[in-house]
Design an enzyme around this catalytic site. Structure first.
Site, mmCIF file in Angstrom:
data_model
loop_
_atom_site.group_PDB
_atom_site.id
_atom_site.type_symbol
_atom_site.label_atom_id
_atom_site.label_comp_id
_atom_site.label_asym_id
_atom_site.label_seq_id
_atom_site.Cartn_x
_atom_site.Cartn_y
_atom_site.Cartn_z
ATOM 1 N N CYS A 173 0.885 -1.181 0.000
ATOM 2 C CA CYS A 173 0.000 0.000 0.000
ATOM 3 C C CYS A 173 0.919 1.226 0.000
ATOM 4 O O CYS A 173 1.071 1.901 1.013
ATOM 5 C CB CYS A 173 -0.921 -0.004 1.210
ATOM 6 S SG CYS A 173 -1.838 -1.546 1.458
ATOM 7 N N ALA A 175 1.385 4.313 -1.862
ATOM 8 C CA ALA A 175 1.176 5.752 -2.056
ATOM 9 C C ALA A 175 0.904 6.440 -0.710
ATOM 10 O O ALA A 175 0.357 5.805 0.195
ATOM 11 C CB ALA A 175 0.019 5.983 -3.023
ATOM 12 N N PRO A 176 1.314 7.708 -0.571
ATOM 13 C CA PRO A 176 1.850 8.596 -1.597
ATOM 14 C C PRO A 176 3.341 8.440 -1.899
ATOM 15 O O PRO A 176 3.853 9.102 -2.778
ATOM 16 C CB PRO A 176 1.574 9.984 -1.028
ATOM 17 C CG PRO A 176 1.611 9.782 0.444
ATOM 18 C CD PRO A 176 1.045 8.413 0.692
ATOM 19 N N GLY A 177 4.068 7.577 -1.138
ATOM 20 C CA GLY A 177 5.417 7.259 -1.564
ATOM 21 C C GLY A 177 6.537 7.475 -0.575
ATOM 22 O O GLY A 177 7.690 7.173 -0.890
ATOM 23 N N GLY A 178 6.265 7.990 0.611
ATOM 24 C CA GLY A 178 7.333 8.263 1.574
ATOM 25 C C GLY A 178 8.095 7.011 1.978
ATOM 26 O O GLY A 178 9.327 7.004 2.021
ATOM 27 N N ASP A 196 -0.456 0.442 -5.124
ATOM 28 C CA ASP A 196 -1.539 1.101 -4.395
ATOM 29 C C ASP A 196 -2.820 0.984 -5.211
ATOM 30 O O ASP A 196 -2.781 1.108 -6.448
ATOM 31 C CB ASP A 196 -1.228 2.577 -4.130
ATOM 32 C CG ASP A 196 -2.068 3.130 -2.985
ATOM 33 O OD1 ASP A 196 -1.596 3.091 -1.834
ATOM 34 O OD2 ASP A 196 -3.204 3.577 -3.242
ATOM 35 N N ASP A 227 -5.748 -3.961 -6.538
ATOM 36 C CA ASP A 227 -6.240 -4.231 -5.190
ATOM 37 C C ASP A 227 -5.237 -5.133 -4.489
ATOM 38 O O ASP A 227 -5.005 -6.268 -4.909
ATOM 39 C CB ASP A 227 -7.607 -4.902 -5.261
ATOM 40 C CG ASP A 227 -8.295 -4.978 -3.898
ATOM 41 O OD1 ASP A 227 -7.582 -5.095 -2.880
ATOM 42 O OD2 ASP A 227 -9.538 -4.925 -3.857
ATOM 43 N N GLY A 228 -4.610 -4.625 -3.433
ATOM 44 C CA GLY A 228 -3.589 -5.390 -2.729
ATOM 45 C C GLY A 228 -4.081 -6.724 -2.224
ATOM 46 O O GLY A 228 -3.285 -7.655 -2.038
ATOM 47 N N CYS A 300 -1.453 3.998 10.995
ATOM 48 C CA CYS A 300 -1.304 5.337 11.577
ATOM 49 C C CYS A 300 -2.380 5.550 12.635
ATOM 50 O O CYS A 300 -2.900 6.647 12.790
ATOM 51 C CB CYS A 300 -1.419 6.409 10.498
ATOM 52 S SG CYS A 300 -0.184 6.291 9.211
#
Length: 312
Positions: A173, A175-178, A196, A227-228, A300
């Site tokens: 998963c 994105a956004p890429g950090g 993603d 879809d992961g 998170c």
């Protein structure tokens, strides 16, 4: 229904957290609550593909420090301290001994922690209590940006993944890429698959890669938008390391931002189904992993329903 006051999603989220997290965290909740409601504190993830010596000097002059190297040094001090205490007591150290004995043996014989691959990742933060803002990232002569601003805690799952040279790595998963960017900073990925489900978020991921990563390195990264949960059907048992950083209630966003807030009433069902989605993604990540491979699951959120219970 027309005259009833509309309660902002941020207030609904905070009310929900007050009811649930106060029971979970007890006396710790007031300080955690204050932290959630404070301005977000960013770290500067240095881009190893850009000349960064002058950037390092600039950040250190601002009193920012590399929190990863600091953490390595603290762990080393604890390990060597435990070894020294053991020797002072005159106790022998055996690999076949107690758990403490094994820890001390590791401290005496293993290479320094700062020599590990993860120490290639450098992220600067300001001291505790200092919420100064870093300047925007600047391009170098090749057009690559010098650092990426992100919540420093977001690096912890990447460090836990402990990528080793030539590992095949999946960021399920991404994105956004950090975290994808941080994985590339290790310089160890033999191949990196970044996926993603959201096409718009995948576009953002592409932008991050183009802004920070040279073309020859980008060619080792495959970016997909599927879809992961279906990943095992595509590439089962393929990867040495898999990061499953799942969609969640994103607690800070939920109490601070009305836009795209999962506590909007129209998203109630979606929010209730999050643990099932997270479980399905974790299962797909496990099935995508080679035998003896490793999976890191992260969120998170402070919610046990989205963390411990999913793992159990």
């Amino acid at each position: 229904a027309k005259t009833a006051p509309r309660i902002p999603a941020t207030r609904l989220a905070l009310h929900h957290f007050d009811e649930s997290y106060s029971l979970q965290l007890k006396e710790l909740w007031p300080s955690v609550r204050a932290g959630l409601l404070c301005e977000q504190k960013y770290g500067a993830l240095l881009n190893n593909f850009s000349p960064i010596d002058h950037v390092t000097q600039e950040l250190e002059l601002l009193n920012a420090t590399n929190f990863i190297s600091e953490a390595h040094q603290k762990v080393q001090q604890l390990q060597w301290g435990a070894a020294a205490e053991k020797k002072m007591r005159g106790e022998s150290v055996s690999q076949e001994g107690s758990g403490e004995g094994r820890m001390v043996m590791q401290a005496e014989t293993s290479p320094p922690l700062h020599a590990s691959i993860s120490s290639n990742i450098r992220c600067y933060t300001f001291p505790r209590g200092d919420i100064s803002r870093f300047r925007p990232a600047r391009p170098d002569t090749l057009g690559l940006l010098d650092y990426y601003l992100m919540d420093a805690a977001s690096l912890l799952p990447v460090l836990a993944l402990n990528v080793q040279p030539d590992d095949f790595v999946l960021d399920l998963c991404a994105a956004p890429g950090g975290k994808t960017l941080a994985l590339l900073q290790t310089g160890a990925c033999g191949h990196l698959a970044a996926n993603d489900v959201s096409i718009s978020r995948t576009k953002r991921l592409h932008q991050v890669l183009h802004s920070y990563i040279p073309k020859e390195i980008r060619e080792t990264v495959s970016v997909t938008s599927c879809d992961g949960r279906d990943w095992e059907q595509l590439e089962g048992g393929t990867f040495h390391k898999v990061l499953v950083d799942v969609p969640c209630t994103t607690d800070r966003h939920s109490v601070m931002e009305e836009e795209n807030n999962i506590f909007h009433r129209r998203r109630t069902k979606e929010r209730q189904m999050l643990p099932m989605l997270q479980l399905q993604l974790l299962m797909a990540g496990i099935l995508a992993t080679k035998p003896r491979g490793e999976v890191v699951y992260s969120t998170c959120s402070l919610s046990p329903l989205q963390n411990e219970y999913v793992i159990e």
